[in-house]
Design an enzyme around this catalytic site. Structure first.
Site, PDB file in Angstrom:
ATOM      1  N   ARG A   1       0.861  -1.185   0.000  1.00 48.79           N
ATOM      2  CA  ARG A   1       0.000   0.000   0.000  1.00 48.79           C
ATOM      3  C   ARG A   1       0.896   1.233   0.000  1.00 48.79           C
ATOM      4  O   ARG A   1       1.485   1.574   1.018  1.00 48.79           O
ATOM      5  CB  ARG A   1      -0.922  -0.027   1.217  1.00 48.79           C
ATOM      6  CG  ARG A   1      -1.626   1.289   1.468  1.00 48.79           C
ATOM      7  CD  ARG A   1      -2.745   1.160   2.480  1.00 48.79           C
ATOM      8  NE  ARG A   1      -2.346   0.625   3.770  1.00 48.79           N
ATOM      9  CZ  ARG A   1      -1.769   1.323   4.740  1.00 48.79           C
ATOM     10  NH1 ARG A   1      -1.454   2.593   4.550  1.00 48.79           N
ATOM     11  NH2 ARG A   1      -1.479   0.754   5.900  1.00 48.79           N
TER      12      ARG A   1
ATOM     13  N   HIS B   1      -3.819   4.167   4.623  1.00 45.02           N
ATOM     14  CA  HIS B   1      -4.891   3.175   4.689  1.00 45.02           C
ATOM     15  C   HIS B   1      -6.183   3.793   4.175  1.00 45.02           C
ATOM     16  O   HIS B   1      -6.886   3.203   3.350  1.00 45.02           O
ATOM     17  CB  HIS B   1      -5.063   2.691   6.126  1.00 45.02           C
ATOM     18  CG  HIS B   1      -6.208   1.753   6.304  1.00 45.02           C
ATOM     19  ND1 HIS B   1      -6.201   0.465   5.826  1.00 45.02           N
ATOM     20  CD2 HIS B   1      -7.410   1.926   6.902  1.00 45.02           C
ATOM     21  CE1 HIS B   1      -7.351  -0.112   6.121  1.00 45.02           C
ATOM     22  NE2 HIS B   1      -8.098   0.745   6.773  1.00 45.02           N
TER      23      HIS B   1
ATOM     24  N   TYR C   1       3.945   5.431  11.361  1.00 41.21           N
ATOM     25  CA  TYR C   1       4.281   4.047  11.673  1.00 41.21           C
ATOM     26  C   TYR C   1       5.101   3.362  10.583  1.00 41.21           C
ATOM     27  O   TYR C   1       5.469   2.191  10.737  1.00 41.21           O
ATOM     28  CB  TYR C   1       3.003   3.226  11.928  1.00 41.21           C
ATOM     29  CG  TYR C   1       1.984   3.257  10.809  1.00 41.21           C
ATOM     30  CD1 TYR C   1       2.101   2.429   9.688  1.00 41.21           C
ATOM     31  CD2 TYR C   1       0.886   4.109  10.875  1.00 41.21           C
ATOM     32  CE1 TYR C   1       1.168   2.448   8.674  1.00 41.21           C
ATOM     33  CE2 TYR C   1      -0.056   4.142   9.860  1.00 41.21           C
ATOM     34  CZ  TYR C   1       0.079   3.306   8.763  1.00 41.21           C
ATOM     35  OH  TYR C   1      -0.851   3.342   7.748  1.00 41.21           O
TER      36      TYR C   1
END
Length: 408
Positions: free
Chosen positions: A301, A305, A314
């Site tokens: 990805r 998200h 993160y």
């Protein structure tokens, strides 16, 4: 504007001439099935402790052979290769426009598919018209392949409809927000297909995070026990929101299929040819009565998200940059140019088509009505409820507080 690709779907291979890639789930396997099983267990391109990875196009755009899966793309034409490239470019442009529109306040939320184009287009183009697709909420490329107008995907994210298309019109179910639940729907539908004796298959999409949901594992079990004609297609994009895969599982995801008694295959999800070939193989064995398959499309990805997420909190920049070098669109373009499957005229025409699509998406979304802010209170209770009535009145007063003296 049509959304049909020049990469036409391939006709189904006859069940009487199964490929050697078909692996039977019964106790007695044919010699061809045994050879296929052995091929699936080998590790093409893997080094050390790395898991198997089916790959037909390297990140550098070089075509590499694979005896098991080459037959499923052996007859692909230059026109079809250009069609796959067109699909990925236009679906990425649509996705980018949707992200921008959300940032401009035109959509409430958007779940980007950036970086996952090859997995979606390859698998989507492997399906037949009579197959049925159960997506999650990120399968914009698959929707494109199924002929769903991309602007219909945006109404739900704007809050003006619950999906915007007829699922039976394209055999493409509405988006499912509840994580993993569509795999049970797909399995049940596939069981019905088998009972009806229909010559078609079902494919269910989900992510690596959803693979930890009980619904998905229940779907695996039911699919295996009832030998349902269903393909479980997991896009492993490495991150379940902010949780990496190593915090979710102790073995490679595709190996989970072994515990349920059906094949699992890991494919390079940034390789559109490999994704196409492996999905054709899995769908063929499903239609031939050989039961489920789990495909793990190993991809990444590239974006957030959803637009409410900040991946920089993160995820390391170095990781993202490493995957950018494996970009699925650049990979196929390099191959098209090197093998003389496309010229500069094709790419220039596609650039112009991309601009036209972008403008159309913007115009359509901006012409959509604003969502009904009070609709959330409807249908909460069949006979009404005093607390809902109170909340409705409070929210109406809150909304009214934004109206200025001029009535705006």
């Amino acid at each position: 504007m049509t959304v049909e690709s020049t990469a036409a779907r391939k006709p189904r291979r006859s069940a009487g001439t199964k490929s050697a890639a078909s692996a039977s789930t019964t106790g007695t396997k044919s010699a061809a099935s045994k050879r296929a099983g052995a091929a699936a267990k080998k590790s093409p391109g893997a080094t050390g402790g790395e898991p198997e990875l089916v790959q037909l196009l390297t990140p550098q755009g070089e075509r590499v052979p694979d005896a098991t899966y080459d037959p499923y793309v052996a007859d692909i034409t230059s026109e079809e290769l250009r069609g796959l490239y067109r699909d990925m470019v236009l679906s990425r442009r649509f996705d980018a426009e949707a992200t921008s529109l959300q940032r401009q306040g035109e959509l409430g939320l958007w779940a980007s598919m950036l970086g996952q184009e090859a997995a979606q287009i390859g698998s989507g183009r492997a399906t037949r018209d009579d197959d049925y697709v159960f997506p999650t909420y990120r399968e914009h490329g698959v929707a494109w392949c199924r002929g769903v107008d991309p602007t219909n995907l945006l109404g739900m994210f704007r809050g003006v409809n619950n999906g915007g298309w007829d699922p039976n019109g394209n055999n493409f179910h509405l988006y499912t927000i509840v994580i993993g639940s569509q795999t049970l729907h797909a399995t049940g539908y596939a069981m019905g297909v088998a009972k009806d004796g229909a010559d078609s298959a079902v494919i269910a999409y989900f992510g690596d995070g959803a693979s930890s949901q009980g619904d998905v594992l229940e779907a695996f079990n039911f699919g295996a026990v009832y030998n349902a004609p269903v393909v479980f297609f997991c896009q492993n994009n490495q991150w379940a929101i902010s949780e990496p895969t190593e915090r979710q599982m102790r073995v490679p995801l595709y190996q989970r299929a072994q515990g349920f008694g059906f094949p699992g295959v890991r494919v390079d999800g940034n390789d559109v040819l490999a994704s196409l070939a492996v999905t054709r193989w899995a769908l063929e064995r499903a239609r031939s009565g050989e039961g489920p398959t789990l495909i793990e499309a190993f991809t990444y990805r590239m974006g957030a998200h959803t637009t409410s997420d900040d991946p920089t909190k993160y995820r390391a920049d170095e990781e993202r940059e490493a995957w950018e070098a494996k970009d699925p669109i650049l990979r196929l373009r390099t191959y098209l140019e090197a093998a003389n499957h496309a010229d500069e005229g094709f790419f220039a025409e596609l650039d112009a088509e991309s601009e036209t699509l972008g403008k159309r998406v913007r115009d359509v979304v901006r012409a959509m009505p604003d969502p009904d802010t009070m609709a959330i209170f409807e249908n909460a209770y069949a006979d009404g409820h005093a607390l809902v009535d109170e909340e409705r009145a409070q929210f109406a007063a809150y909304q009214a507080s934004f109206v200025d003296e001029g009535g705006n």
